[in-house]
Design a protein around this motif. Structure first.
Motif, PDB file in Angstrom:
ATOM      1  N   SER A 183      -0.362   9.674   9.118  1.00 42.26           N
ATOM      2  CA  SER A 183      -0.259   8.667  10.263  1.00 42.26           C
ATOM      3  C   SER A 183       1.148   8.184  10.621  1.00 42.26           C
ATOM      4  CB  SER A 183      -1.163   7.456   9.451  1.00 42.26           C
ATOM      5  OG  SER A 183      -1.032   6.285  10.311  1.00 42.26           O
ATOM      6  N   PRO A 184       1.249   7.712  11.923  1.00 42.48           N
ATOM      7  CA  PRO A 184       2.733   7.732  12.153  1.00 42.48           C
ATOM      8  C   PRO A 184       3.228   6.406  11.333  1.00 42.48           C
ATOM      9  CG  PRO A 184       1.242   7.705  14.037  1.00 42.48           C
ATOM     10  CD  PRO A 184       0.513   7.767  12.830  1.00 42.48           C
ATOM     11  N   SER A 185       2.488   5.628  10.871  1.00 38.35           N
ATOM     12  CA  SER A 185       3.048   4.434   9.883  1.00 38.35           C
ATOM     13  C   SER A 185       3.478   5.018   8.633  1.00 38.35           C
ATOM     14  CB  SER A 185       1.770   3.396   9.530  1.00 38.35           C
ATOM     15  OG  SER A 185       0.852   4.144   8.837  1.00 38.35           O
ATOM     16  N   THR A 305      10.361  12.382   6.693  1.00 38.67           N
ATOM     17  CA  THR A 305       9.225  12.366   5.440  1.00 38.67           C
ATOM     18  C   THR A 305       8.932  10.938   5.186  1.00 38.67           C
ATOM     19  OG1 THR A 305      10.947  12.084   3.593  1.00 38.67           O
ATOM     20  CG2 THR A 305      10.459  14.347   4.747  1.00 38.67           C
ATOM     21  N   ARG A 306       7.444  11.140   4.614  1.00 37.12           N
ATOM     22  CA  ARG A 306       7.255   9.741   3.897  1.00 37.12           C
ATOM     23  C   ARG A 306       7.954   9.074   2.967  1.00 37.12           C
ATOM     24  NH1 ARG A 306       3.041  13.407   4.438  1.00 37.12           N
ATOM     25  NH2 ARG A 306       1.382  12.858   5.640  1.00 37.12           N
ATOM     26  N   MET A 322      19.836 -11.133   5.230  1.00 38.86           N
ATOM     27  CA  MET A 322      19.213 -11.505   6.576  1.00 38.86           C
ATOM     28  C   MET A 322      19.306 -10.525   7.783  1.00 38.86           C
ATOM     29  SD  MET A 322      17.712 -14.359   5.510  1.00 38.86           S
ATOM     30  CE  MET A 322      17.146 -15.137   7.102  1.00 38.86           C
ATOM     31  N   LEU A 323      20.250  -9.770   7.653  1.00 36.91           N
ATOM     32  CA  LEU A 323      20.433  -8.246   8.375  1.00 36.91           C
ATOM     33  C   LEU A 323      19.840  -7.196   8.127  1.00 36.91           C
ATOM     34  CD1 LEU A 323      24.095  -9.376   9.275  1.00 36.91           C
ATOM     35  CD2 LEU A 323      22.023 -10.126  10.421  1.00 36.91           C
ATOM     36  N   TRP A 324      19.588  -6.165   8.935  1.00 38.58           N
ATOM     37  CA  TRP A 324      18.926  -4.971   8.820  1.00 38.58           C
ATOM     38  C   TRP A 324      17.933  -5.140   7.793  1.00 38.58           C
ATOM     39  CZ3 TRP A 324      19.994  -1.722  12.448  1.00 38.58           C
ATOM     40  CH2 TRP A 324      21.471  -1.732  12.933  1.00 38.58           C
ATOM     41  N   VAL A 325      16.942  -6.146   7.791  1.00 38.15           N
ATOM     42  CA  VAL A 325      15.493  -6.164   7.176  1.00 38.15           C
ATOM     43  C   VAL A 325      14.607  -5.224   7.290  1.00 38.15           C
ATOM     44  CG1 VAL A 325      13.820  -7.831   6.247  1.00 38.15           C
ATOM     45  CG2 VAL A 325      16.278  -8.617   7.065  1.00 38.15           C
ATOM     46  N   THR A 326      14.317  -4.208   6.187  1.00 41.48           N
ATOM     47  CA  THR A 326      13.299  -3.212   6.495  1.00 41.48           C
ATOM     48  C   THR A 326      11.920  -3.446   5.663  1.00 41.48           C
ATOM     49  OG1 THR A 326      14.505  -2.168   4.843  1.00 41.48           O
ATOM     50  CG2 THR A 326      15.070  -1.490   7.128  1.00 41.48           C
ATOM     51  N   GLN A 327      10.934  -3.096   6.244  1.00 43.07           N
ATOM     52  CA  GLN A 327       9.510  -2.944   5.519  1.00 43.07           C
ATOM     53  C   GLN A 327       8.823  -1.795   6.245  1.00 43.07           C
ATOM     54  OE1 GLN A 327       8.235  -6.902   7.227  1.00 43.07           O
ATOM     55  NE2 GLN A 327       6.505  -5.732   7.240  1.00 43.07           N
ATOM     56  N   LEU A 328       7.923  -1.233   5.367  1.00 42.15           N
ATOM     57  CA  LEU A 328       6.987   0.140   6.082  1.00 42.15           C
ATOM     58  C   LEU A 328       6.410  -0.730   7.172  1.00 42.15           C
ATOM     59  CD1 LEU A 328       5.594   1.801   2.859  1.00 42.15           C
ATOM     60  CD2 LEU A 328       7.138   2.565   4.527  1.00 42.15           C
ATOM     61  N   ALA A 329       6.258   0.040   8.302  1.00 40.99           N
ATOM     62  CA  ALA A 329       5.594  -0.350   9.524  1.00 40.99           C
ATOM     63  C   ALA A 329       3.902  -0.337   9.497  1.00 40.99           C
ATOM     64  CB  ALA A 329       5.848   0.405  10.785  1.00 40.99           C
ATOM     65  N   PRO A 330       3.314  -1.337   9.787  1.00 38.39           N
ATOM     66  CA  PRO A 330       1.949  -1.415   9.820  1.00 38.39           C
ATOM     67  C   PRO A 330       1.271  -0.159  10.681  1.00 38.39           C
ATOM     68  CG  PRO A 330       2.731  -3.262  11.246  1.00 38.39           C
ATOM     69  CD  PRO A 330       3.713  -2.665  10.693  1.00 38.39           C
ATOM     70  N   GLU A 331       0.009  -0.050  10.707  1.00 38.16           N
ATOM     71  CA  GLU A 331      -0.652   0.929  11.650  1.00 38.16           C
ATOM     72  C   GLU A 331      -0.414   0.493  13.010  1.00 38.16           C
ATOM     73  OE1 GLU A 331      -4.595   1.615  10.370  1.00 38.16           O
ATOM     74  OE2 GLU A 331      -4.127   2.112   8.421  1.00 38.16           O
ATOM     75  N   PRO A 332      -0.415   1.480  14.109  1.00 41.80           N
ATOM     76  CA  PRO A 332      -0.168   1.063  15.411  1.00 41.80           C
ATOM     77  C   PRO A 332      -1.176   0.028  15.833  1.00 41.80           C
ATOM     78  CG  PRO A 332       0.146   3.359  15.037  1.00 41.80           C
ATOM     79  CD  PRO A 332      -0.408   3.134  13.765  1.00 41.80           C
ATOM     80  N   MET A 662       2.707  14.942  -0.734  1.00 39.32           N
ATOM     81  CA  MET A 662       2.249  14.911   0.425  1.00 39.32           C
ATOM     82  C   MET A 662       3.278  15.637   1.622  1.00 39.32           C
ATOM     83  SD  MET A 662       0.300  11.239   0.359  1.00 39.32           S
ATOM     84  CE  MET A 662      -0.199  11.503   2.380  1.00 39.32           C
ATOM     85  N   ASP A 663       4.545  15.093   1.346  1.00 38.77           N
ATOM     86  CA  ASP A 663       5.443  15.997   2.313  1.00 38.77           C
ATOM     87  C   ASP A 663       5.774  17.364   2.183  1.00 38.77           C
ATOM     88  OD1 ASP A 663       6.423  13.498   3.500  1.00 38.77           O
ATOM     89  OD2 ASP A 663       7.681  13.021   1.815  1.00 38.77           O
ATOM     90  N   ARG A 664       5.468  17.817   1.026  1.00 43.07           N
ATOM     91  CA  ARG A 664       5.563  19.434   0.872  1.00 43.07           C
ATOM     92  C   ARG A 664       4.463  19.929   1.359  1.00 43.07           C
ATOM     93  NH1 ARG A 664       7.579  19.364  -5.714  1.00 43.07           N
ATOM     94  NH2 ARG A 664       9.684  18.690  -5.222  1.00 43.07           N
ATOM     95  N   GLN A 665       3.101  19.423   1.196  1.00 43.47           N
ATOM     96  CA  GLN A 665       2.117  19.680   1.579  1.00 43.47           C
ATOM     97  C   GLN A 665       2.205  19.849   3.247  1.00 43.47           C
ATOM     98  OE1 GLN A 665      -1.512  17.338   1.163  1.00 43.47           O
ATOM     99  NE2 GLN A 665      -2.905  19.171   0.884  1.00 43.47           N
ATOM    100  N   ASP A 666       2.678  19.018   4.047  1.00 46.67           N
ATOM    101  CA  ASP A 666       2.806  19.124   5.416  1.00 46.67           C
ATOM    102  C   ASP A 666       3.874  20.077   5.953  1.00 46.67           C
ATOM    103  OD1 ASP A 666       1.332  16.883   5.751  1.00 46.67           O
ATOM    104  OD2 ASP A 666       2.950  15.545   6.012  1.00 46.67           O
ATOM    105  N   GLU A 667       4.679  20.491   4.919  1.00 46.86           N
ATOM    106  CA  GLU A 667       5.782  21.650   5.334  1.00 46.86           C
ATOM    107  C   GLU A 667       4.877  22.849   5.119  1.00 46.86           C
ATOM    108  OE1 GLU A 667       9.029  21.316   2.568  1.00 46.86           O
ATOM    109  OE2 GLU A 667       9.906  19.513   3.729  1.00 46.86           O
TER     110      GLU A 667
END
Length: 725
Positions: A183-185, A305-306, A322-332, A662-667
């Motif tokens: 999934s893109p997320s 990669t994931r 408070m700058l460059w705050v990151t989190q995993l993106a939700p599904e589209p 999972m990343d190795r499986q995609d490769e």
């Protein structure tokens, strides 16, 4: 309240359930109600009903119950996803634990409560419900060990069942992560708090930052733009297209002038235009002055990669949190676009403001709750309103007012709570719809536990509610005095809010009325394309957990509530399975994120029950029972801590071992390039205009491939609707 008043309330609610369920079994057979009761089937493929009329359609039947009963968890998982299975596991857990509680308390605790005092008992139908509570047991009674034993059995059974459920759902979540297609997320990180620079655009800053610090894993990014005129125009065009597409067959079939458009036969025609020329003229760059001015300090950053995406989402990107705050993106489909434009520095202020707003709303709600409790106390009600004395002397009115009316009035007031809490959750800045729904679920849960349980238990007047405790040590004593006295109200609340609400849920009254108005008043025969509803986890999970709290706290105090609770949970098992299989459509998946809320609330209910029991044993002067209850509280808290260490991290972070495999499986399968192509179009804010606003830091707009010339396959942005005069 006596048994007759309780039976009056039970009779009214049983009649409501029988009527509504029978009506549902008839309405679901009518072809015109397919968009109300079979939305799942309509979403998967169009359904045309050609069955001739038969008398069987007008005869109530229970065949739908058998179909629902025979469905498996695999069927629920295939239709509703992990969240639907988790919800049904809540119901199954409640059934199991309260079957154990009912068997112990009805056959062991209830006789002790009934014969706890040396008194002459009346006939059962004339007995007051207080004689079935622990308040009827005299002080210093040696039979209080039965209540302590029942408390141990219920607590240990609940903990064992919770452990196996938590373990099973954790495995289910891991299987969902490993078994789901790419999934893109999985490869996307949402970045907020991008620092502003007078020399560079936000897009240039994102490209420079991630290409510098993540050179091996950074792929590209997609900026978030301010919703302006174009966004509103595209939404209006889509709505107009859907409406005209629905009305077109009706206008074409009739030789009379159309009541909506004034035209004659085939007044609406969808004309195909040159997609490329339209797209080039309606690009964001052409319609809006400067792209840089519309950029917001938020972006979706794509990684190779994931594992790289998870690492980037979890680490602190700069010395300023408070700058460059990151989190995993939700599904589209799960992205809540309107909140992405909120500056990250405002989020904590919004959370504080919504918290204060929710607290004020809870305090304001004390007024209707206090009024409802006044109805259960006829002496105070007659004294306050003398003109009601004559009416309340009638036996039937007495039973109706004390046994049915208070819970119904409280339920009507509670209907305003879910939309209010959903509004608060949207205002606090959640970036996904599932996160907004989880936040609303927690708010509604706190609200209902406070107002339905604590305020009703400690009711009287607002002043007495605020000054009910002179010290923290008095809390168990006050709860021990109040819970058995309010157990009768909680029993009627289960009948009114539980049984009746499930009957209203299965019949879908609002959707049914809308369908009747659309088909028989507006004369629109086409099935609506946007009739699908998502499962209301934010309202139904708090309801289940509230009933679980009432069941635990009243189990040894007033065991008569347990049979009514069991009927509710069995009915909920059938109704919710039917709704998941046929009505609600899963648009996004959280992977069972609601279960930690359920676990924590159940532990809270158990500890609260044990504290109340400790206070009761203290009032009843039973030092042995009190001494055995204290270790049980510590055991429950330690069990919760073990589950928090053992299972809870899986619901907060994804294991690196699983992601790397999972990343190795995609490769090995060679699906990397296909995944990268999906990333460029998945998180497009203007899908009808430009699917790729920025890739690898380039903000130029790429044209789509030539669209199909079939008018039905064109999007609203590629069509022109012409009205023939």
């Amino acid at each position: 309240m006596d048994i007759t008043a309780l039976l009056t309330s039970a009779g009214i609610n049983i009649a409501i359930c029988v009527v509504l369920l029978s009506l549902y079994s008839v309405l679901r057979k009518q072809p015109s109600n397919g968009c109300v009761y079979f939305t799942q089937r309509l979403v998967s493929e169009p359904v045309k009903y050609s069955d001739p009329f038969c008398l069987e359609r007008l005869v109530p039947s229970a065949s739908w119950i058998m179909r629902v009963w025979q469905a498996t968890d695999e069927d629920i998982l295939a239709v509703g996803g992990v969240d639907a299975v988790v919800f049904m596991r809540i119901v199954v857990f409640s059934i199991r634990v309260f079957i154990i509680a009912a068997m112990i308390c009805i056959f062991l605790v209830l006789p002790v409560n009934y014969y706890g005092q040396d008194m002459q008992h009346k006939q059962i139908n004339a007995e007051s419900l207080e004689v079935f509570t622990i308040g009827n047991v005299k002080e210093g009674s040696k039979w209080l060990w039965t209540h302590c034993l029942a408390l141990y059995i219920i607590s240990c059974s609940a903990c064992v069942l919770l452990y196996f459920e938590y373990k099973s759902i954790t495995k289910m979540r891991l299987a969902h992560i490993t078994g789901s297609p790419p999934s893109p997320s999985h490869f996307t990180v949402l970045v907020r708090g991008i620092p502003w620079s007078p020399d560079h655009s936000y897009s240039d800053s994102v490209e420079k930052f991630f290409s510098t610090y993540y050179p091996a894993s950074y792929v590209s990014h997609q900026m978030v733009y301010q919703a302006g005129t174009i966004d509103k125009l595209m939404k209006d065009a889509e709505k107009m297209y859907r409406m005209l597409k629905t009305i077109e067959p009706q206008c074409g079939k009739s030789s009379m002038p159309c009541c909506l458009c004034g035209g004659t036969t085939h007044s609406f025609k969808v004309l195909n235009n040159e997609a490329e020329s339209v797209k080039s003229k309606t690009s964001v760059d052409g319609l809006q002055p400067t792209q840089r001015e519309k950029e917001r300090p938020a972006a979706f950053v794509f990684f190779r990669t994931r594992y790289a995406a998870v690492i980037a989402a979890q680490v602190l990107q700069s010395s300023n949190p408070m700058l460059w705050v990151t989190q995993l993106a939700p599904e589209p489909h799960d992205v809540y676009w309107s909140n992405l434009s909120i500056p990250y520095k405002q989020v904590w202020l919004r959370k504080i403001a919504t918290l204060l707003g929710a607290i004020v709303f809870m305090l304001v709600f004390l007024v209707p709750v206090t009024f409802v409790q006044g109805l259960t106390q006829l002496d105070q009600l007659s004294h306050t309103f003398p003109f009601l004395k004559g009416i309340l002397k009638q036996k039937y009115m007495n039973h109706l007012v004390t046994g049915y009316l208070p819970s119904v009035i409280l339920i009507l007031f509670l209907y305003a709570v879910p939309p209010t809490m959903m509004l608060f959750s949207a205002m606090e800045g959640n970036v996904s719809r599932s996160e907004r729904k989880r936040s609303a679920c927690i708010k509604i849960l706190y609200f209902t536990i406070w107002n339905v349980f604590f305020v009703n238990v400690l009711s009287g007047s607002v002043i007495s509610q605020l000054s009910v405790f002179s010290s923290v040590r008095d809390i168990p004593i006050q709860l021990a005095k109040a819970v058995p006295a309010q157990a009768t109200f909680f029993t009627t609340y289960v009948l009114s809010s539980g049984w009746a609400s499930l009957s209203c849920e299965v019949i879908q009254l609002f959707a049914l009325l809308c369908n009747v108005f659309r088909k028989f008043i507006l004369r629109i025969k086409e099935e609506p394309s946007n009739c699908a509803l998502t499962f209301p986890h934010h309202t139904e999970i708090p309801r289940l957990l509230l009933f679980g709290l009432l069941g635990f706290t009243c189990s040894i105090m007033a065991p008569l509530i347990l049979p009514f609770l069991l009927v509710y949970f069995f009915l909920a098992f059938l109704v919710y399975r039917n709704q998941i299989l046929h009505v609600y459509v899963s648009k996004y998946e959280s992977g069972g994120q609601f279960w930690p809320i359920v676990h924590n609330t159940t532990i809270f209910s158990l500890v609260l029950t044990q504290i109340i029991a400790l206070g009761v044993f203290g009032i009843k002067r039973s030092p042995i029972a009190s001494g055995f209850t204290i270790p049980l509280i510590f055991f429950t808290v330690l069990f919760n801590e073990y589950c928090r260490q053992r299972f809870s991290p899986v619901f907060k972070r994804s294991p690196a071992q699983v992601l790397i495999e999972m990343d190795r499986q995609d490769e090995r399968w060679g699906t990397i390039e296909e995944i990268y192509n999906q990333l460029r179009s998945a998180y497009c804010q203007y899908p009808s205009i430009s699917p790729d606003l920025s890739t690898a830091g380039n903000t130029s707009h790429h044209e789509d491939k030539e669209s199909s010339q079939d008018p039905e396959s064109l999007t609203p942005g590629n069509q022109l609707v012409k009205l023939n005069e």
